[in-house]
Design an enzyme around this catalytic site. Sequence first.
Site, PDB file in Angstrom:
ATOM      1  N   GLY A 148      42.272  42.157  32.727  1.00  0.00           N
ATOM      2  CA  GLY A 148      42.639  42.899  33.934  1.00  0.00           C
ATOM      3  C   GLY A 148      44.143  42.768  34.111  1.00  0.00           C
ATOM      4  NE  ARG A 149      46.291  37.052  35.584  1.00  0.00           N
ATOM      5  CZ  ARG A 149      46.095  36.596  36.823  1.00  0.00           C
ATOM      6  NH1 ARG A 149      47.073  36.643  37.691  1.00  0.00           N
ATOM      7  NH2 ARG A 149      44.943  36.053  37.164  1.00  0.00           N
TER       8      ARG A 149
ATOM      9  CB  CYS B 250      52.235  35.637  63.215  1.00  0.00           C
ATOM     10  SG  CYS B 250      53.066  36.975  64.028  1.00  0.00           S
ATOM     11  CD  GLU B 251      49.801  31.389  57.703  1.00  0.00           C
ATOM     12  OE1 GLU B 251      48.923  31.616  58.546  1.00  0.00           O
ATOM     13  OE2 GLU B 251      49.941  30.306  57.124  1.00  0.00           O
TER      14      GLU B 251
ATOM     15  NE  ARG C 170      47.951  36.362  41.404  1.00  0.00           N
ATOM     16  CZ  ARG C 170      48.877  35.706  40.750  1.00  0.00           C
ATOM     17  NH1 ARG C 170      50.154  36.018  40.894  1.00  0.00           N
ATOM     18  NH2 ARG C 170      48.566  34.723  39.939  1.00  0.00           N
TER      19      ARG C 170
ATOM     20  CE1 TYR D 127      43.681  32.327  43.427  1.00  0.00           C
ATOM     21  CE2 TYR D 127      45.095  34.251  43.251  1.00  0.00           C
ATOM     22  CZ  TYR D 127      43.842  33.696  43.372  1.00  0.00           C
ATOM     23  OH  TYR D 127      42.749  34.522  43.424  1.00  0.00           O
TER      24      TYR D 127
ATOM     25  CE1 TYR E 175      42.116  40.066  39.944  1.00  0.00           C
ATOM     26  CE2 TYR E 175      43.864  39.507  38.394  1.00  0.00           C
ATOM     27  CZ  TYR E 175      42.532  39.805  38.655  1.00  0.00           C
ATOM     28  OH  TYR E 175      41.630  39.845  37.628  1.00  0.00           O
TER      29      TYR E 175
HETATM   30  C1  PLP Z   1      38.466  38.247  36.855  1.00  0.00           C
HETATM   31  C2  PLP Z   1      37.661  38.508  35.655  1.00  0.00           C
HETATM   32  C3  PLP Z   1      38.245  39.153  34.563  1.00  0.00           C
HETATM   33  C4  PLP Z   1      39.682  39.561  34.514  1.00  0.00           C
HETATM   34  O1  PLP Z   1      40.553  38.497  34.608  1.00  0.00           O
HETATM   35  P1  PLP Z   1      42.122  38.724  34.320  1.00  0.00           P
HETATM   36  O2  PLP Z   1      42.703  37.393  34.604  1.00  0.00           O
HETATM   37  O3  PLP Z   1      42.583  39.778  35.274  1.00  0.00           O
HETATM   38  O4  PLP Z   1      42.237  39.164  32.910  1.00  0.00           O
HETATM   39  C5  PLP Z   1      37.448  39.433  33.478  1.00  0.00           C
HETATM   40  N1  PLP Z   1      36.136  39.094  33.455  1.00  0.00           N
HETATM   41  C6  PLP Z   1      35.541  38.481  34.505  1.00  0.00           C
HETATM   42  C7  PLP Z   1      34.114  38.161  34.421  1.00  0.00           C
HETATM   43  C8  PLP Z   1      36.293  38.167  35.624  1.00  0.00           C
HETATM   44  O5  PLP Z   1      35.696  37.537  36.648  1.00  0.00           O
END
Ligand code: PLP
Length: 463
Positions: free
Chosen positions: A322-323, A391-392, A360, A364, A421
């Site tokens: 994803g990322r 406000c934090e 994030r 995190y 994200y």
């Molecule tokens: C969050 C997630 C991803 C993607 O994670 P990235 O860090 O964005 O690559 C892939 N598979 C599952 C099952 C996830 O929960």
Amino acid sequence: MSRSAHPAGPRHADVLPEGHPSAPPADLNHLDRKVWASTVTRTPDGVVSVGGIEVTRLAEEFGTPAYLIDEVDFRERARAWRTAFGEDADVFYAGKAFLSRAVVRWLHEEGLNLDVCSGGELTTALSAGMPADRIAFHGNNKSVDEIETAIRAGVGRIVLDSFQEIVRVAHIAQSLGKRQRVQIRITVGVEAHTHEFIATAHEDQKFGVPLAGGQAAEAVRRALQLDGLELIGIHSHIGSQIFDMSGFEVAAHRVVGLLKDIRDEHGVELPEIDLGGGLGIAYTSADDPREPHEIAKALHEIVSRECEAAKLRTPRISVEPGRAIVGPTAFTLYEVGTIKPLENLRTYVSVDGGMSDNIRTALYDAEYSVALVSRTSEAAPMLVRVVGKHCESGDIVVKDAFLPADLAPGDLIAVPATGAYCRSMASNYNHALRPPVVAVREGEARVIVRRETEEDLLRLDVG
Ligand SMILES: *Cc1c(COP(=O)(O)O)cnc(C)c1O
């Protein structure tokens, strides 16, 4: 860790408070290719542009804060993953990182598949024309409605996350007269984050069925018995923002071990394994992510080696970045509102967004970088903390970074690598209006997710 006052004062970068970035970059006007989308560049007059459009023009037209996504870069990254993994593997983009209908179309055109983990993500994917058989449905507590919708739509796979879900999905599939393709998500006792992984005791989490104690084997036993299910493989996702492949190595070893046990017990060789996502990106110049082709090569090698040792046919591999696809393709554009130098500490730069558009850092302790993008400056570096307008006091966007000391209200600054994200985790805290996502490509900019309005807020508030 204390961030208390330092006698010499951090505005002079020779002596800095604890936990500071080591030193200011040699040239504050320089844009590090590692953290910026591929078409981002500084024009001869000093303004940063993306997709051929200057950020000053984008701010005028779309306002700030705004997420600017580089469509060319997104497509290049998606294609690089697709090409790296080749025809005998599947790349599922993890929609939770950022999902919109335009993104779904880009993915479809570039030959990627899609992971969703809620009814809302599934609806977005289907409404933009992603073929259902290229969608995988995840989640540790899918509702009966979500499961029914997914099965009716004909999703390519549902990733089962618990014993109850095995029965639930089988029952719903059967009552719809269908046989649903499924994987079982297991936890292999490995958790990886950034540069290290821990190979013990990490089954203490809500996702998946533990491999330990024969639980995963029992889940497989049950799934194989149910008419509503076609068990196609085993799924493992070990963490996020990972740079080191050794966690995947251990995970693959354990998943293949389970495949072997399944073959020995049931006489079936499951045809697929999914190794999840979690591959890291560069948020700052200190990060060195792997290229997709290196990752693909490493994973293919690990799986083939393990299967050869276990005398198994090599299963079809899938991955779920994803990322690593969307993260580097976008940046957030902010306008500087106030600048508050704190004697002997640091300078607080307040922008017109904050934790509502990037949670994030607060959530995190994530590291980001920042640059002045509406002009260049030859002024000395000053140590800053970029904060939002909420406000934090934990409302921090960039913990520690350097900006030129002549920074002034009205300047535009940008935080790179906010494609993943950020918009997807954005909130309405303080009734903030969530920023738009603007896609830029070859001199054209178009809103793909519009800015929220006060009418949007009032529409939900029914009095
Ligand atoms: C969050 C997630 C991803 C993607 O994670 P990235 O860090 O964005 O690559 C892939 N598979 C599952 C099952 C996830 O929960």
